[in-house]
Write a protein that holds these residues in place. Structure first.
Motif, short mmCIF file in Angstrom:
data_model
loop_
_atom_site.label_atom_id
_atom_site.label_comp_id
_atom_site.label_asym_id
_atom_site.label_seq_id
_atom_site.Cartn_x
_atom_site.Cartn_y
_atom_site.Cartn_z
N THR A 97 0.83 -1.22 0.00
CA THR A 97 0.00 0.00 0.00
C THR A 97 0.86 1.27 0.00
N MET A 143 2.08 1.86 -3.40
CA MET A 143 0.99 2.34 -4.25
C MET A 143 0.76 3.82 -4.01
N LEU A 169 -5.04 5.20 -4.15
CA LEU A 169 -5.32 3.97 -3.41
C LEU A 169 -6.81 3.87 -3.08
N PHE A 192 -8.96 1.93 -5.52
CA PHE A 192 -8.88 0.46 -5.38
C PHE A 192 -9.71 0.00 -4.18
N GLN A 193 -9.61 0.77 -3.11
CA GLN A 193 -10.34 0.39 -1.90
C GLN A 193 -11.84 0.48 -2.12
N TRP A 245 -7.08 -2.97 -0.37
CA TRP A 245 -5.94 -3.18 -1.26
C TRP A 245 -5.68 -4.68 -1.42
#
Ligand SMILES: [Zn+2]
Length: 211
Positions: free
Chosen positions: A63, A66, A74, A77-78, A84
């Protein structure tokens, strides 16, 4: 989408830039088509970004990596996958599928390995020229591996150059290419058996030899 939101997402252009190019933020939003605030990225776009980082590190990106090196927030994605870890899981599941199953070929991921080759435009031209000639060699695979196939090759070779043994895990900045063992222009198909992982240096060296 508000300008404030754009900045919070990590947008780096100033309001003046939008003023200059579009006549204002609202006009820019209208023109670019950022309906309801943001364009929805496809899963493949998100997977491509994971893969880009995975290739960069030669292993699963964390993470913090990222956050530092990712070009997509991020949070995206979450929101899409729940976390993650779940995003990584979805990515791995996708990349385990057969390479020729429906997947968008990303320009970023699919092409760079080949882009250094001097014979590329010629090869593409040849392909176009031979389209109407049934007696010439007909290739059954596309010139560039799909992201899935590319990932399979890298994984098989342990994200390590098969010639010199360098890899991004031990040496930050080593760029990996997926290369045709028998060149595509000479009838080498884009299949896992004919593909190998080379670092950029070895791949460029190979290009010189062909010349
Ligand atoms: Zn190498």
């Amino acid at each position: 989408m508000k300008f404030q939101t754009y900045k919070e997402c990590g947008g780096t252009y100033s309001i003046g830039t939008f003023q200059h190019h579009f006549g204002g933020w609202k006009k820019a939003v209208k023109k670019i088509g950022l309906k309801d605030g943001h364009r929805t990225r496809t899963d493949e776009e998100l997977f491509s970004e994971i893969q880009r980082l995975w290739e960069m590190f030669g292993r699963q990106p964390e993470t913090r990596e990222m956050k530092r090196d990712g070009s997509i927030s991020l949070n995206v994605f979450q929101r899409r996958f729940g976390s993650w870890m779940k995003a990584i899981h979805a990515f791995c599941r996708d990349r385990e599928k057969e390479p020729d199953e429906e997947v968008e070929v990303s320009e970023d991921i699919g092409r760079p390995s080949e882009s250094l080759k001097v014979d590329e435009p010629q090869a593409i031209q040849e392909k176009m020229d031979t389209a109407d000639e049934p007696e010439s060699i007909i290739m059954t695979t596309p010139r560039f591996p799909s992201p899935r196939l590319r990932f399979k090759v890298l994984k098989r070779d342990k994200f390590t150059c098969v010639k010199c043994g360098r890899n991004p895990t031990n040496e930050y900045g080593v760029k990996l290419n997926v290369d045709h063992i028998k060149p595509y222009s000479k009838g080498g198909e884009t299949i896992i058996e004919n593909l190998q992982t080379l670092c950029q240096k070895c791949n460029v060296g190979k290009g010189d030899l062909i010349l």
